[in-house]
Motif scaffolding. Sequence first.
Motif, PDB file in Angstrom:
ATOM      1  N   LEU A 203      35.430  62.108  22.840  1.00  0.00           N
ATOM      2  CA  LEU A 203      36.066  62.750  21.488  1.00  0.00           C
ATOM      3  C   LEU A 203      35.202  62.174  20.189  1.00  0.00           C
ATOM      4  N   HIS A 204      35.134  60.685  20.358  1.00  0.00           N
ATOM      5  CA  HIS A 204      34.614  60.344  19.236  1.00  0.00           C
ATOM      6  C   HIS A 204      33.160  60.834  18.953  1.00  0.00           C
ATOM      7  N   HIS A 205      32.263  60.959  19.940  1.00  0.00           N
ATOM      8  CA  HIS A 205      31.006  61.468  19.921  1.00  0.00           C
ATOM      9  C   HIS A 205      31.163  62.851  19.287  1.00  0.00           C
TER      10      HIS A 205
ATOM     11  N   ILE B  55      29.217  64.194  15.855  1.00  0.00           N
ATOM     12  CA  ILE B  55      28.498  65.175  15.810  1.00  0.00           C
ATOM     13  C   ILE B  55      28.904  66.397  14.694  1.00  0.00           C
ATOM     14  N   VAL B  56      30.225  66.637  14.631  1.00  0.00           N
ATOM     15  CA  VAL B  56      30.818  67.408  13.620  1.00  0.00           C
ATOM     16  C   VAL B  56      30.336  66.748  12.114  1.00  0.00           C
TER      17      VAL B  56
ATOM     18  N   ALA C  85      35.066  63.942   5.028  1.00  0.00           N
ATOM     19  CA  ALA C  85      36.116  63.005   4.703  1.00  0.00           C
ATOM     20  C   ALA C  85      37.098  62.828   5.793  1.00  0.00           C
ATOM     21  N   VAL C  86      37.511  63.917   6.562  1.00  0.00           N
ATOM     22  CA  VAL C  86      38.405  63.884   7.582  1.00  0.00           C
ATOM     23  C   VAL C  86      37.811  63.240   8.891  1.00  0.00           C
ATOM     24  N   SER C  87      36.501  63.484   9.227  1.00  0.00           N
ATOM     25  CA  SER C  87      35.962  63.155  10.105  1.00  0.00           C
ATOM     26  C   SER C  87      35.445  61.622  10.095  1.00  0.00           C
ATOM     27  N   GLY C  88      35.153  61.123   8.935  1.00  0.00           N
ATOM     28  CA  GLY C  88      34.878  59.759   8.663  1.00  0.00           C
ATOM     29  C   GLY C  88      36.086  58.932   8.506  1.00  0.00           C
ATOM     30  N   ILE C  89      37.386  59.261   8.350  1.00  0.00           N
ATOM     31  CA  ILE C  89      38.439  58.420   8.384  1.00  0.00           C
ATOM     32  C   ILE C  89      38.816  58.583   9.690  1.00  0.00           C
ATOM     33  N   TRP C  90      38.736  59.617  10.538  1.00  0.00           N
ATOM     34  CA  TRP C  90      39.064  59.750  12.007  1.00  0.00           C
ATOM     35  C   TRP C  90      37.930  58.702  12.687  1.00  0.00           C
TER      36      TRP C  90
ATOM     37  N   ALA D 198      36.704  55.944  11.380  1.00  0.00           N
ATOM     38  CA  ALA D 198      37.012  54.856  10.855  1.00  0.00           C
ATOM     39  C   ALA D 198      38.065  54.167  11.839  1.00  0.00           C
ATOM     40  N   TYR D 199      39.084  54.751  12.051  1.00  0.00           N
ATOM     41  CA  TYR D 199      40.321  54.521  12.855  1.00  0.00           C
ATOM     42  C   TYR D 199      39.800  54.328  14.265  1.00  0.00           C
ATOM     43  N   ASP D 200      38.939  55.210  14.734  1.00  0.00           N
ATOM     44  CA  ASP D 200      38.400  54.666  16.071  1.00  0.00           C
ATOM     45  C   ASP D 200      37.873  53.500  16.234  1.00  0.00           C
ATOM     46  N   PHE D 201      37.175  52.954  15.108  1.00  0.00           N
ATOM     47  CA  PHE D 201      36.504  51.621  15.249  1.00  0.00           C
ATOM     48  C   PHE D 201      37.558  50.409  14.774  1.00  0.00           C
TER      49      PHE D 201
END
Length: 148
Positions: free
Chosen positions: A3-5, A9-10, A61-66, A68-71
Amino acid sequence: MALHHFILIVHLIAATIWVGGHLTLCIIFLPEALRKKDPSIILKFERQFEPLGMSALLTLAVSGIWMAYDFGITLGTWFSFSGGFEKVVSIKLLLLFLTIICALIAQFRIIPNLNQYNLNKMAVLIITVTLIGVTMLILGSTFRYGGL
């Protein structure tokens, strides 16, 4: 595919749209508008790009925050600048806020009254947002190496 990958990509496609659109505006349309002192060139591009561009910015913004949480970079560690990833996320968030401020200034103060006499103010905003976008792209690339 993890999912992170997929989210990455998105995020990269949205970055391509956002930064590519602003580079196109800055390199092709802005010089012509300034040379001809014709704000309609900017306004036409803006009308055509805005729906896609703003969707790309929201997606970033949404994918970046998502991601960041993964990290492990949660709201509590934003702006802590404690590690390489935290530094990158914090700087990118600050640049996102600056981008939003520039967009609000453009939408509510400059574009409604855009004419040949204040075209230079719009040029400054266009160049600023373009440089911010390129900077954010470069910062994002540092994640591969552990951030800053």
